[in-house]
Design an enzyme around this catalytic site. Structure first.
Site, mmCIF file in Angstrom:
data_model
loop_
_atom_site.group_PDB
_atom_site.id
_atom_site.type_symbol
_atom_site.label_atom_id
_atom_site.label_comp_id
_atom_site.label_asym_id
_atom_site.label_seq_id
_atom_site.Cartn_x
_atom_site.Cartn_y
_atom_site.Cartn_z
ATOM 1 N N ARG A 242 0.845 -1.188 0.000
ATOM 2 C CA ARG A 242 0.000 0.000 0.000
ATOM 3 C C ARG A 242 0.885 1.244 0.000
ATOM 4 O O ARG A 242 1.993 1.223 0.547
ATOM 5 C CB ARG A 242 -0.895 0.027 1.241
ATOM 6 C CG ARG A 242 -2.084 -0.920 1.170
ATOM 7 C CD ARG A 242 -3.149 -0.423 0.213
ATOM 8 N NE ARG A 242 -4.323 -1.288 0.175
ATOM 9 C CZ ARG A 242 -4.518 -2.272 -0.699
ATOM 10 N NH1 ARG A 242 -3.623 -2.544 -1.615
ATOM 11 N NH2 ARG A 242 -5.625 -2.980 -0.665
ATOM 12 N N HIS B 181 -1.475 0.909 -9.778
ATOM 13 C CA HIS B 181 -2.138 -0.088 -8.928
ATOM 14 C C HIS B 181 -2.706 -1.242 -9.776
ATOM 15 O O HIS B 181 -3.923 -1.477 -9.788
ATOM 16 C CB HIS B 181 -3.252 0.552 -8.091
ATOM 17 C CG HIS B 181 -3.630 -0.274 -6.883
ATOM 18 N ND1 HIS B 181 -3.939 0.269 -5.673
ATOM 19 C CD2 HIS B 181 -3.764 -1.613 -6.712
ATOM 20 C CE1 HIS B 181 -4.250 -0.675 -4.811
ATOM 21 N NE2 HIS B 181 -4.145 -1.850 -5.421
#
Ligand code: NDP
Ligand code: OXD
Length: 284
Positions: free
Chosen positions: A199, A247
């Site tokens: 993350r 992502h």
């Protein structure tokens, strides 16, 4: 089974299960008869960060769901990119420079994987299968075949000291936020590399840029960011030692996720524990 799409949920008291990904804060608190929150991803940090998240409703995440394979491909690509000096050759090509560079062999190129869960263990095993010496680091130190495992705070520095490419696959929790920061980079050998597929909140962006600029780190491949999409002015976009991807390390596959969500609803209806029940105290 009737299906309603937010914000057109009809009478809120009729909703039993919420399928969510980065839900608007406070939205789940409006559903008084919720039996479970089914997260359409492996990481639950964005769901747990909702200050109004109902306290007594179980949160369930995706487990595996086809994610580990693509995550391992991404990490392996990054390791190969750095080991085979592709950044240098791309740079040379721009000026038509023909110059072979010294390269270390895979067996001399030490990889370290932070987080050895469902995804991290696959990442570590797949990279090890290509001949790289791989170590892993996790809270419990649970063994992974073919991987040297280090555990907890006591094992962290030793793990970093032997790692040339650090691959992060941790969940984002209060304990892991900011773990990719100056102290971690300084504990690695000079000229190391970082791959972040966990993350964005794991990285301290300013520390990462400082470590790249000082040469402590030689490169970084980043798939996740504190703010996504990564804002246009962010220095990562233009930094010569940074590779940015949007992502995409592992797309959530509808086929695999649907089956798991349906199976979990059936389990919950039968009063059985679902697969992927999140321990809210641990945060993953
Ligand atoms: P798991 O819950 O299966 O594994 C988590 C791992 O992290 C475990 O090995 C756990 O250790 C370890 N861990 C957690 N907290 C700590 C800590 N404080 N110190 C050391 N180790 C710790 O998760 P998954 O493998 O399924 O997913 C990992 C993460 O990958 C997700 O949370 C998500 O953020 C990210 N992800 C990113 C994607 C992308 O496209 N970029 C796609 C999918 C996931 P232990 O086992 O000992 O408890
Ligand atoms: C996930 C993700 O957590 O896609 O599944 O990042």
């Amino acid at each position: 089974m009737a299906f309603r799409v937010w914000p057109d949920v009809g009478p809120a008291d009729e909703i039993r299960y919420a399928l969510v990904w980065r839900q608007p804060a406070g939205s789940l608190a409006q559903l008084p008869n919720l039996r479970a929150i089914l997260v359409l991803g492996a990481g639950v940090d964005s769901v747990l960060s909702d200050p109004e998240l109902p306290i007594d409703v179980p949160v369930v995440r995706l487990v595996d769901a086809g994610l580990p394979g693509p995550m391992a491909e991404y990490a392996l690509y990054a390791v190969l990119h750095f080991q085979r000096r592709m950044a240098d050759y791309l740079e040379q090509q721009r000026s038509a420079i023909w110059r072979p560079r010294d390269e270390l062999l895979a067996r001399q190129w030490l990889v370290g994987v932070m987080g050895l869960g469902v995804i991290g263990a696959t990442v570590a095993r797949r990279i090890a299968a290509q001949g790289y010496p791989v170590a892993g680091w996790s809270r419990s130190g649970k063994p992974v075949e073919g991987v040297e495992v280090f555990a907890g705070a006591a094992g962290f520095e030793k793990f970093l000291a032997r790692t040339r490419v650090l691959v992060n696959v941790l969940p984002l929790t209060p304990q892991t936020r900011g773990i990719l920061g100056a102290r971690t980079f300084d504990a690695m050998p000079r000229g190391s590399y970082v791959v972040n597929i966990g993350r964005g909140g794991h990285a301290v962006d300013a520390d990462l840029i400082a470590a790249l600029d000082s040469g402590q780190l030689k490169g970084a491949m980043l798939d996740v960011f504190e703010h996504e999409p990564l804002p246009g002015p962010h220095p990562f976009w233009r930094h010569p030692k940074v590779i940015v991807t949007p992502h995409v390390a592992a797309p959530t596959l509808a086929s695999e996720s649907e089956a798991q969500v349906v199976d979990n609803i059936r389990r919950l209806e039968r009063g059985e524990p679902p697969l992927g029940l999140v321990d809210r105290a641990k945060g993953y």
